[in-house]
Design a protein around this motif. Sequence first.
Motif, PDB file in Angstrom:
ATOM      1  N   SER A 106      18.128  25.764   0.174  1.00 31.97           N
ATOM      2  CA  SER A 106      18.455  24.883  -0.961  1.00 31.97           C
ATOM      3  C   SER A 106      18.006  23.453  -0.738  1.00 31.97           C
ATOM      4  O   SER A 106      18.190  22.617  -1.631  1.00 31.97           O
ATOM      5  N   THR A 107      17.433  23.110   0.401  1.00 32.07           N
ATOM      6  CA  THR A 107      17.029  21.723   0.679  1.00 32.07           C
ATOM      7  C   THR A 107      15.645  21.703   1.304  1.00 32.07           C
ATOM      8  O   THR A 107      15.191  22.672   1.909  1.00 32.07           O
ATOM      9  N   VAL A 108      15.002  20.546   1.132  1.00 29.97           N
ATOM     10  CA  VAL A 108      13.716  20.253   1.780  1.00 29.97           C
ATOM     11  C   VAL A 108      13.814  18.851   2.365  1.00 29.97           C
ATOM     12  O   VAL A 108      14.136  17.897   1.639  1.00 29.97           O
ATOM     13  N   THR A 109      13.533  18.711   3.669  1.00 33.13           N
ATOM     14  CA  THR A 109      13.587  17.405   4.345  1.00 33.13           C
ATOM     15  C   THR A 109      12.168  16.926   4.589  1.00 33.13           C
ATOM     16  O   THR A 109      11.345  17.651   5.169  1.00 33.13           O
ATOM     17  N   MET A 110      11.898  15.678   4.114  1.00 29.77           N
ATOM     18  CA  MET A 110      10.565  15.088   4.244  1.00 29.77           C
ATOM     19  C   MET A 110      10.635  13.873   5.174  1.00 29.77           C
ATOM     20  O   MET A 110      11.651  13.166   5.230  1.00 29.77           O
ATOM     21  N   LYS A 111       9.502  13.601   5.866  1.00 33.34           N
ATOM     22  CA  LYS A 111       9.365  12.418   6.716  1.00 33.34           C
ATOM     23  C   LYS A 111       8.036  11.743   6.400  1.00 33.34           C
ATOM     24  O   LYS A 111       7.072  12.402   6.023  1.00 33.34           O
ATOM     25  N   TRP A 112       8.017  10.408   6.550  1.00 34.37           N
ATOM     26  CA  TRP A 112       6.790   9.646   6.302  1.00 34.37           C
ATOM     27  C   TRP A 112       6.820   8.363   7.129  1.00 34.37           C
ATOM     28  O   TRP A 112       7.801   8.069   7.827  1.00 34.37           O
ATOM     29  N   ARG A 113       5.746   7.607   7.058  1.00 34.33           N
ATOM     30  CA  ARG A 113       5.642   6.336   7.765  1.00 34.33           C
ATOM     31  C   ARG A 113       5.508   5.193   6.767  1.00 34.33           C
ATOM     32  O   ARG A 113       5.037   5.390   5.650  1.00 34.33           O
ATOM     33  N   PRO A 114       5.925   3.950   7.163  1.00 35.50           N
ATOM     34  CA  PRO A 114       5.846   2.817   6.229  1.00 35.50           C
ATOM     35  C   PRO A 114       4.404   2.522   5.829  1.00 35.50           C
ATOM     36  O   PRO A 114       3.454   2.941   6.502  1.00 35.50           O
ATOM     37  N   PRO A 115       4.208   1.748   4.738  1.00 33.38           N
ATOM     38  CA  PRO A 115       2.848   1.381   4.308  1.00 33.38           C
ATOM     39  C   PRO A 115       2.168   0.532   5.377  1.00 33.38           C
ATOM     40  O   PRO A 115       2.809  -0.222   6.111  1.00 33.38           O
ATOM     41  N   SER A 146       0.851  -1.189   0.000  1.00 37.12           N
ATOM     42  CA  SER A 146       0.000   0.000   0.000  1.00 37.12           C
ATOM     43  C   SER A 146       0.890   1.243   0.000  1.00 37.12           C
ATOM     44  O   SER A 146       2.104   1.160   0.202  1.00 37.12           O
ATOM     45  N   GLU A 147       0.293   2.400  -0.214  1.00 35.19           N
ATOM     46  CA  GLU A 147       1.061   3.625  -0.311  1.00 35.19           C
ATOM     47  C   GLU A 147       1.610   4.020   1.057  1.00 35.19           C
ATOM     48  O   GLU A 147       1.020   3.704   2.096  1.00 35.19           O
ATOM     49  N   PRO A 148       2.762   4.697   1.105  1.00 38.63           N
ATOM     50  CA  PRO A 148       3.275   5.203   2.388  1.00 38.63           C
ATOM     51  C   PRO A 148       2.258   6.173   3.011  1.00 38.63           C
ATOM     52  O   PRO A 148       1.394   6.733   2.333  1.00 38.63           O
ATOM     53  N   SER A 149       2.393   6.402   4.316  1.00 41.64           N
ATOM     54  CA  SER A 149       1.424   7.238   5.039  1.00 41.64           C
ATOM     55  C   SER A 149       2.137   8.379   5.751  1.00 41.64           C
ATOM     56  O   SER A 149       3.353   8.338   5.971  1.00 41.64           O
ATOM     57  N   MET A 150       1.349   9.410   6.130  1.00 38.43           N
ATOM     58  CA  MET A 150       1.807  10.527   6.948  1.00 38.43           C
ATOM     59  C   MET A 150       3.056  11.212   6.368  1.00 38.43           C
ATOM     60  O   MET A 150       4.087  11.338   7.018  1.00 38.43           O
ATOM     61  N   LEU A 151       2.969  11.683   5.127  1.00 40.77           N
ATOM     62  CA  LEU A 151       4.063  12.415   4.504  1.00 40.77           C
ATOM     63  C   LEU A 151       3.982  13.877   4.946  1.00 40.77           C
ATOM     64  O   LEU A 151       3.005  14.577   4.655  1.00 40.77           O
ATOM     65  N   VAL A 152       5.014  14.357   5.660  1.00 38.28           N
ATOM     66  CA  VAL A 152       5.026  15.725   6.176  1.00 38.28           C
ATOM     67  C   VAL A 152       6.396  16.342   5.924  1.00 38.28           C
ATOM     68  O   VAL A 152       7.389  15.637   5.667  1.00 38.28           O
ATOM     69  N   VAL A 153       6.429  17.695   6.044  1.00 33.70           N
ATOM     70  CA  VAL A 153       7.672  18.447   5.891  1.00 33.70           C
ATOM     71  C   VAL A 153       8.355  18.515   7.250  1.00 33.70           C
ATOM     72  O   VAL A 153       7.736  18.916   8.238  1.00 33.70           O
ATOM     73  N   ASP A 154       9.648  18.149   7.303  1.00 34.61           N
ATOM     74  CA  ASP A 154      10.384  18.196   8.558  1.00 34.61           C
ATOM     75  C   ASP A 154      11.178  19.500   8.699  1.00 34.61           C
ATOM     76  O   ASP A 154      11.176  20.113   9.768  1.00 34.61           O
TER      77      ASP A 154
END
Length: 1053
Positions: free
Chosen positions: A633-642, A620-628
């Motif tokens: 010049s950079t963007v850090t993202m965090k998410w949870r496993p499917p 299934s698709e990953p969950s809880m994709l948010v900006v950390d």
Amino acid sequence: MDLASKTGKHLQLKETFDRLTKNITYSQFRQMRLKYIILQVLKYRLARKCYYAFLVMAAWDESGSKYMLQFYEQVHTYEMRIIKAKDNYAGNYRCEVNYKDKFDSCSFDLEVKEVPEISPSIDIRSAFKRREVKQEETVPEEDVWEILKNAPPQEFERIAFEYGITDLRGMLKRLKRMKREEKKSEAFAKKLESAYQTDKGGKIKFVVELADPTVELKWYKNGQEIRPTPKYVFEHKGNQRILVINNCTMADDAAYQVMAGDEKCSTELFVKELPVTITKELEAVKTTVNERIELECEVSEEGANVKWFKNGVEIPREIRSRFRFKSDGMKHTLVIEDAMKEDTAVYSAMTTGGKSEAHVQVDLKPLKVLQDLTNQTVRLGQPLVLHCEINPANIPGRWYKNAQLIQGTDRVKITHRGRSHKLEIENAVVDDMGDYTFVPEGYSISLNGKVHVIDPPKIHLDSLNYPENTVTVTAGNKLRLEIPVTGQPAPKVVWMKGERVILDTGSRVRAESFPDHSTFTIDVAEREDTGMYKIVLHNEAGEDSAQIKIKVVGYFIERKKKQSSRWMRLNFDVCKEMAFEPKKMIEGVPYEVRVFAVNAIGISKPSEPSKAFVPLAVTSEPSMLVVDEVTDSTVTMKWRPPEHIGAAGLDGYVIEYCFEGKDEWIVSNQELIEKTKYTIPGLPSGEKIFVRVKAINAAGASAPRMHPHPILVKEVVERPKIRIPRHLHQTYIRRVGEVVNLVVPFQGKPRPKVSWMTNGQPLDPTQVNIRNSETDSILFIRKADRKHSGKYELTVKVENYEDKATIDIQVVDRPGPPEAVKIKDIWGENVALEWTPPKDNGNAEISGYTIQKADKKTMEWFTIIEHYHRKSITVSELVIGNEYFFRVFSENMCGLSEEARVTKDSAMIVKEGSNYKNPDYQEYDFTEPPKFTHPLVTTIAVAGYNATLNCSVRANPKPKVIWMKNKMVIENDPRYRMFSNQGVCTLEIRKPCPFDGGTYSCKAINDLGEAQVDCKLEVKGGVTFYELLHKGVPLNLINNFLNENKGCEPQKE
């Protein structure tokens, strides 16, 4: 006046006990009882107290016409013996006896006359024991006071027993306070007697004789001067001064003093109230329930206090009681309204001089059944009414069903009106069927009736969900139909195919019946089973029928593992389509499938097995994709496993981004990553991008999880904010030598600059250590000293923004000794001490003092009192003849001072007593209006977690505390709990939300005034904060939004 403390040379009190057993006839008993009554009256007049107990045993012995009685007599004798009577011994004497909750008394008058000869004394107790009268030995005239003065302490108990002293402790106290030399009165030639006694309504004279008739004389009653009135008459006869009190009442029972110049003498007047007797006895009463009962008696005096008892227990005089008490002059009446059977008892009226008893019997009225219960049959859902009538009316009762008590509900109503009793049920159900009984309260009779509930039978085919009642079954399969049926009583079920009845004993085709359903079963479906079937229901309430059509047609599919030979059917219902999706297969295992065709004739041969296949699925698709975090010049993202990964597992993640306004997605990581956090590098500043993440396994890429909003590639300045821990909002107190370790968190971007100041000066790095990080600052003192006390100011700065916080640190130590401990005065066995507070209080408030004393001979110190708050004290009960030193320790929250301040001079307790006149002190007024000693503190709470507001108030009398929110009084709100203990007021807010923020006030009010303190409460976090975070809003933007809109949380969509 209690004579126990007057025992001595001329007055002795003795106690004896005896028990006699005699066998006498009934006639002798009557004569002896009369004789004992006569002797008892005589004994009361001559002795202080005699107490008798009579017990009759073995009342039967048929020897002639007389009965033999065994008679037990227990005599407790309290004797008052006067060795040598004097004129002032004349008067009224009273003896009082208490045993548990019983009380009795008797009085007699003693008249002293002069006689030429003294006859030998006779022991009256010998008359009770029927012994020979013996002359008592002459008691030597000895002064008990002189004996006690000269005797050692170990002989005191023997002397008390020998001379009949009952109050030894009181005599020893008086002996200790006696003056060794009594001075002769200069003003009085003859003083008042120690006590006087008179009857209520009588007349009394107080006579004193003055040595100097010109001295001014004043009379006092309980310290108040007496003025001449018709009641109080002053008389003069030579040197005699007489006070006459006419018509004495109980208010005249008091202490009287007469003052002649500076000298006075005192006495006490005892007014005896005559006992109230009962002149008309109570009469026995016999009646029935619900009737009125009146018990009446008459007493000898109007307005007398009469107590009523039921079976020996006093009847309370309550407002809402069935017992009413009436008093009309000397007539007293007890009224019982609506008598009950429980009122049967022995009632008694008691006065101070008598008691009267009467038996009250309350019986039930005879019961007559006017209409009995009848058996009823009712249809399901129809109303049910059970009715009966009994006489007398207003007799309550209880309804029972199958011996179980019935309680009234919204559906079941129980009514009682006069003779009629009804049980009404709005909609009868099957559970209402049974045996009903009505039992009148207080009677053994019962009324019975049966209720039978019936319901016509009905077939419920809607629950089968078969279109047009047609059932299709695959040939060779088993068919089982379960048809729900209802009806009361349980209906009889018959299954038919045409004219043939299907029995429950059939082998392949059979029908079975149950109370709530019927089943039709075909073990192996065949072509001949196709047709129309009929089901018929019948009971005493009616009949119902329905038809079902059965068709044997369709496809069914089988599968097996490639390495197995066992085929398993996948569909038990007919599959009419040409496609079928197998389910519940194990990923990674190869399978084969085959298909059968079925019609009304039978089942075809199976098809060739399909090509072997292995089932695999993407995750299934990953969950809880948010900006950390976001930089220039950079963007850090965090998410949870499917949530679902599957048998193929999870190999890694792919992160893609797309510039706003374009459709091209760029892969940021060329190789799969296993972590759930990734920083996208090399982004142009000021651009907006969309980001999505895919999970990869052997089956391929999952559906992407995309961030819902575009992300601006630009670092945002976050205002600095200091988060002071809750325990640092108040003064931080530590003792000398302890470690000080304070961690103060803060936030801000870029990394803030941190600085500390103490009392307006920079910190000394040799005394205080400071360690800073990106999120907090630590203040550390290895060994605290009093010089470290003060206000520490923390400043956090980011560019042109800064935030400050102040922490108050107090380092305390033991105090120094008090100053100038002096002996202010010495009198009798007492010493007055006084001192001043210590110069060094240890940087803390002085909480008390400890005072000790030491004998000069031994110099061993003993504690007199601890935790003493005043700065002066009077030490009493010191030993006469000893010399004492005193010392005082001061005390604060750290403990006692290391040293004590000792008095320079000693206090000598001299043996010669000195007269000490107590100074007049003005009573201190402790009342004061409310004043808050600790105000409310502005608080920041987290949504969902309980928050408390505290303050303290001082006031006398105790104030009324009111809590308000935004100037509105908080009342009857279960989300708030208010406490008040020893002046500390607490408001607890249970699980606050952002809308609970506002201005809270605490107001204290008493008769002298009022006071109020306010604070602000801010609630952060909660659902709205989570939703902003879920939508991808950066933490710094959320915090800036909350700072700009304090008190207003974003509304939930």
